[in-house]
Design an enzyme around this catalytic site. Structure first.
Site, mmCIF file in Angstrom:
data_model
loop_
_atom_site.group_PDB
_atom_site.id
_atom_site.type_symbol
_atom_site.label_atom_id
_atom_site.label_comp_id
_atom_site.label_asym_id
_atom_site.label_seq_id
_atom_site.Cartn_x
_atom_site.Cartn_y
_atom_site.Cartn_z
ATOM 1 N N TYR A 33 0.499 6.270 6.932
ATOM 2 C CA TYR A 33 -0.257 7.515 7.058
ATOM 3 C C TYR A 33 -1.749 7.251 7.019
ATOM 4 C CZ TYR A 33 -1.475 7.659 2.050
ATOM 5 O OH TYR A 33 -1.992 7.379 0.814
ATOM 6 N N ARG A 52 -7.410 0.959 10.997
ATOM 7 C CA ARG A 52 -6.545 0.688 9.839
ATOM 8 C C ARG A 52 -5.116 1.144 10.123
ATOM 9 N NH1 ARG A 52 -8.120 3.147 4.071
ATOM 10 N NH2 ARG A 52 -7.452 5.071 5.076
ATOM 11 N N ARG A 100 21.515 6.064 8.881
ATOM 12 C CA ARG A 100 20.938 5.340 7.754
ATOM 13 C C ARG A 100 21.472 3.912 7.652
ATOM 14 N NH1 ARG A 100 21.259 3.989 2.503
ATOM 15 N NH2 ARG A 100 19.344 4.213 1.269
ATOM 16 N N HIS A 102 19.517 -0.049 6.361
ATOM 17 C CA HIS A 102 18.224 -0.610 5.969
ATOM 18 C C HIS A 102 17.512 -1.318 7.115
ATOM 19 C CE1 HIS A 102 19.744 0.372 2.041
ATOM 20 N NE2 HIS A 102 18.632 -0.049 1.462
ATOM 21 N N LEU A 205 -5.883 -1.079 -1.139
ATOM 22 C CA LEU A 205 -6.096 -0.507 0.184
ATOM 23 C C LEU A 205 -7.588 -0.636 0.494
ATOM 24 C CD1 LEU A 205 -4.699 1.144 2.481
ATOM 25 C CD2 LEU A 205 -5.841 3.121 1.481
HETATM 26 N N1 PLP Z 1 -6.712 3.291 -2.553
HETATM 27 C C1 PLP Z 1 -5.593 4.000 -2.433
HETATM 28 C C2 PLP Z 1 -4.351 3.539 -3.126
HETATM 29 C C3 PLP Z 1 -5.571 5.178 -1.670
HETATM 30 O O1 PLP Z 1 -4.436 5.886 -1.547
HETATM 31 C C4 PLP Z 1 -6.768 5.603 -1.048
HETATM 32 C C5 PLP Z 1 -6.797 6.815 -0.245
HETATM 33 O O2 PLP Z 1 -5.839 7.514 -0.078
HETATM 34 C C6 PLP Z 1 -7.922 4.823 -1.213
HETATM 35 C C7 PLP Z 1 -7.864 3.659 -1.965
HETATM 36 C C8 PLP Z 1 -9.213 5.225 -0.568
HETATM 37 O O3 PLP Z 1 -9.124 5.056 0.831
HETATM 38 P P1 PLP Z 1 -10.026 5.905 1.825
HETATM 39 O O4 PLP Z 1 -11.449 5.651 1.421
HETATM 40 O O5 PLP Z 1 -9.699 5.345 3.161
HETATM 41 O O6 PLP Z 1 -9.641 7.326 1.660
#
Ligand code: PLP
Length: 285
Positions: A33, A52, A100, A102, A205
């Protein structure tokens, strides 16, 4: 006005929008997402979000449902149909619908869902006063660099934060280093005014807001280093803050009940916050 969602190649009424019960997103969290900000009716940092998104899809070997050009048209149409001026756009792609099992189905089409809604900017009280965070062991998997819809540890962590009267939970790896918040990236400013954030490894992330703030820091000539930091270092930092698309930049003034620095939003964080606001306004221009 009725809200509209885009679900599997159709614009439908939000209240009756649905995916199939054997959607692999629903059954296995087999999907990815993005959350994008909408400012003055325009989508902020669309290109880095799409970069991303493509990376997340490639890492999970899910096919892109359409070209970037087509996706941009649909995203803008969802914003337009919902008359969103200030808010968010949510985009989700699952591997698709299949019996379903895996392992990957032999032939399935990815299912794209896009919604958009008006959302007030982050409460000015939060920006003015800063927020408290708690710390928790990071119990997530080893590919947190993928923006997967499997968010159960993040959900549990955020709930624990809320129950503790805090805004966010900073997750801590086995070495005692902060990885990131449950939905935000984590930052500190050391006594010599160096901005510190973990490098974008598999444990976090790589936030689009993080990347924008790093650009601002470089452009403005602030000292910074991408490295891990411990909870103790964060507690004795002169400033701390968190970043995300939905929050922008928010000062962290308390960690596990311990005031950070003066216990008020720091000067450098305030400056970066102003720069980031200008960045989103420019992106929307
Ligand atoms: N880290 C996590 C685990 C997140 O879920 C998010 C955003 O949802 C971020 C960092 C920040 O990411 P962004 O700046 O792209 O919103």
């Amino acid at each position: 006005m009725s809200r509209v969602a885009y679900v599997d190649r159709q614009y439908v009424l939000h209240r009756s929008a649905a995916v199939h019960i054997e959607d692999r997103g629903y059954q296995f969290a087999d999907g990815v997402y993005e959350v994008l900000a909408v400012v003055a009716g325009r989508i902020v940092d669309e290109d880095p979000h799409l970069v991303r998104l493509k990376r997340s899809l490639a890492e999970l070997r899910i096919a892109a449902p359409m070209s970037d050009a087509a996706l941009k048209i649909v995203m803008r149409e969802v914003v337009r149909r919902n008359r969103v001026q200030y808010g968010i756009l949510y985009l989700q792609i699952s591997r698709g619908v299949a019996r379903r099992d895996h392992s990957f189905p032999a032939a399935t089409k990815p299912v794209l869902v896009i919604t958009s809604r008006t959302r007030k900017p982050t409460d000015s009280g939060i920006t003015e006063q800063g927020v408290a965070v708690i710390t928790l062991p990071d119990i997530r998997w080893q590919r947190c660099d993928i923006k997967s819809i499997a968010l159960l540890p993040n959900v549990l962590g955020k709930q624990l934060a809320r129950e503790a009267g805090a805004y966010e939970a900073w997750q801590v790896d086995r070495e005692g280093h902060v990885t990131e918040g449950t939905s935000t990236n984590a930052w500190i400013v050391t006594g010599d005014r160096t901005v510190v954030t973990r490098k974008a490894d598999n444990a976090i992330l790589n936030g689009i807001t993080r990347l924008a703030i790093l650009d601002i820091i470089r452009r403005e000539g602030y000292r910074f280093v991408e490295r891990s930091f411990t909870v103790d270092e964060a507690k004795s930092a002169s400033e701390a803050f968190l970043t995300s698309t939905t929050n922008g930049l928010v000062s962290v003034v308390k960690i596990d009940g311990i005031p950070v620095g003066s216990g008020e939003p720091g000067q450098l964080a305030r400056r970066l916050c102003d720069h980031y606001r200008a960045h989103t306004a420019a992106a929307a221009a």
